[in-house]
Design an enzyme around this catalytic site. Structure first.
Site, PDB file in Angstrom:
ATOM      1  N   ARG A  57       0.814  -1.211   0.000  1.00  0.00           N
ATOM      2  CA  ARG A  57       0.000   0.000   0.000  1.00  0.00           C
ATOM      3  C   ARG A  57       0.856   1.273   0.000  1.00  0.00           C
ATOM      4  NH1 ARG A  57      -4.542  -1.870   4.473  1.00  0.00           N
ATOM      5  NH2 ARG A  57      -5.679  -3.297   3.131  1.00  0.00           N
ATOM      6  N   ARG A  61      -2.705   6.400   0.004  1.00  0.00           N
ATOM      7  CA  ARG A  61      -3.021   6.473   1.415  1.00  0.00           C
ATOM      8  C   ARG A  61      -2.314   7.595   2.160  1.00  0.00           C
ATOM      9  NH1 ARG A  61      -4.434   0.714   3.978  1.00  0.00           N
ATOM     10  NH2 ARG A  61      -5.950   2.091   4.940  1.00  0.00           N
ATOM     11  N   ARG A  70      -6.182  12.229  -6.324  1.00  0.00           N
ATOM     12  CA  ARG A  70      -7.383  11.401  -6.177  1.00  0.00           C
ATOM     13  C   ARG A  70      -8.603  12.209  -5.756  1.00  0.00           C
ATOM     14  NH1 ARG A  70      -8.570   6.628  -3.873  1.00  0.00           N
ATOM     15  NH2 ARG A  70     -10.665   7.556  -3.938  1.00  0.00           N
ATOM     16  N   ASP A 106      -6.749  -2.477  -7.249  1.00  0.00           N
ATOM     17  CA  ASP A 106      -7.461  -3.030  -6.106  1.00  0.00           C
ATOM     18  C   ASP A 106      -7.843  -4.463  -6.428  1.00  0.00           C
ATOM     19  OD1 ASP A 106      -8.949  -1.987  -3.453  1.00  0.00           O
ATOM     20  OD2 ASP A 106     -10.216  -3.474  -4.449  1.00  0.00           O
ATOM     21  N   TYR A 182     -15.588 -11.180   0.642  1.00  0.00           N
ATOM     22  CA  TYR A 182     -16.346  -9.951   0.394  1.00  0.00           C
ATOM     23  C   TYR A 182     -17.647 -10.250  -0.346  1.00  0.00           C
ATOM     24  CZ  TYR A 182     -12.237  -7.230   1.789  1.00  0.00           C
ATOM     25  OH  TYR A 182     -11.194  -6.677   2.493  1.00  0.00           O
TER      26      TYR A 182
END
Length: 375
Positions: A57, A61, A70, A106, A182
């Site tokens: 990551r 972030r 973003r 992702d 998920y």
């Protein structure tokens, strides 16, 4: 080999390689530099001039430049815009001087690409509109058509391999179990109740779902490798919720299918999960070249458990990054000492970069790893 892609651009830009290396001037020079990079040498368990380092990551972030580009763009949309993917992937390479870039995407991207109704909600995670609870629900997981469904991945990877020079690019995908969790739960879950209930109570349905997801991840990884990725990582983030028996019986065959399907490309395959200390030998045997280790097991002990035929990656506790620098330095040196007793070591966090981490501290960690491990 992916890094021999004849369609790669013939020149590179001024993105510096790790430790201030001069960028490669031609595609052939870049491919040679990538093959001989510290990251790929460590993954192959070969001698290295210093321990390579990258962070899961790292693309996004914590970086202010990421938040700026973003702004106002939903997560999955940002993953489908090649110019934006390229910029975000390059940001930590420029700032930190890490030894590998990780493709900005992702694990849910291939699901979105085939039309599954999902979104990634801020501060929540993936949310599925129609969770898979029966065989009818499987119909939304159609086969992937790489050319029709993922042209933006090919374009982004090719842009990146032209920009990165001698810095390797790591592609990645979600392991079938983690993606399935998920889809079954409908979103993130702490206990995976519905997932485990299906695994034990409807094993044929569970196996059919994981088999479809394995094929999906295979296609996603192949697109990245064929466009130029030099390594891939299979994220089974939630496999640590399983016992070794359940993992081996219900999950391992599907992850093994993914890893076997990309074996002939010759790129290193990294296999990672959280809380998987008891699963490490099985995750290695599933087809890894490098086993990612979270912070709960020392690297030398992890290596003892999986055997000498694998490199290890990790494993600084992300929470330690918030401690005073002398504490961080001590922990980094301990991990380097543990890693020096393994056949090959790639320094990383034990999980991903957290949103509130100080980028300057991460940069200092990269510099410390390089300096303290110099051979």
């Amino acid at each position: 080999m992916a890094d021999l892609d004849p369609s790669a651009p013939e020149t590179s830009t001024e993105v510096p390689g790790p430790r201030g290396e001069t960028p490669a001037r031609t595609a052939a020079d870049s491919r040679s530099a990538v093959r001989d990079s510290a990251f790929l040498r460590a993954a192959r368990r070969e001698p290295v001039p210093y321990t390579p380092v990258w962070f899961m990551r790292q693309a996004g972030r914590a970086l202010p430049e990421y938040k700026k580009v973003r702004a106002g763009i939903p997560m999955l949309e940002s993953c489908m815009r090649p110019d934006l993917v390229t910029e975000i992937t390059l940001q930590p390479v420029r700032r930190y001087g890490v030894d590998a870039a990780v493709f900005y995407s992702d694990i849910m991207t291939p699901l979105k690409a085939i039309g599954v109704d999902l979104e990634i909600q801020p501060n929540v995670g993936p949310v599925i509109a129609d969770p898979v609870r029966d065989f009818a629900g499987l119909e939304q997981i159609r086969p992937l058509d790489p050319e029709a469904d993922l042209p933006f991945i090919t374009e982004a990877v090719r842009q990146l391999t032209g920009e990165l020079g001698g810095t390797p690019l790591i592609g990645f995908g979600g392991a079938p179990f983690t993606v399935a969790s998920y889809l079954i739960e409908g979103g993130p879950s702490k206990n995976h109740e519905k997932t485990k209930a299906m695994m034990h109570g409807a094993p044929e349905l569970f196996a059919a779902l994981l088999d479809r997801l394995a094929d999906l991840t295979v296609g996603f990884l192949k697109v990245q490798i064929e466009a130029g990725a030099s390594a891939v990582q299979l994220f089974d983030s939630w496999a640590g919720a399983l016992s070794p028996r359940d993992y081996q019986r219900h999950v391992m065959p599907h992850s093994a299918k993914v890893l076997a399907a990309v074996a002939d490309y010759g790129v290193p395959r990294i296999h990672f999960g959280v809380g998987t200390g008891e699963l490490l030998p099985l995750m290695a045997a599933a087809g890894a070249d490098v086993v990612g280790v979270d912070w709960r097991v020392p690297l030398d002990e992890a290596s003892r458990r999986i055997g000498p035929g694998y490199a290890v990656q990790g494993n600084l506790d992300p929470a330690v990054v918030f401690a005073p620098w002398p504490v961080i330095e001590t922990k980094v040196r301990e991990i380097l000492d543990d890693g020096a007793r393994t056949p090959g070591h790639i320094f990383n966090l034990g999980h991903g970069v957290l949103p509130d981490m100080d980028p300057d501290v991460l940069q200092r960690i990269v510099e410390l790893v390089h300096e303290a491990s110099a051979r």
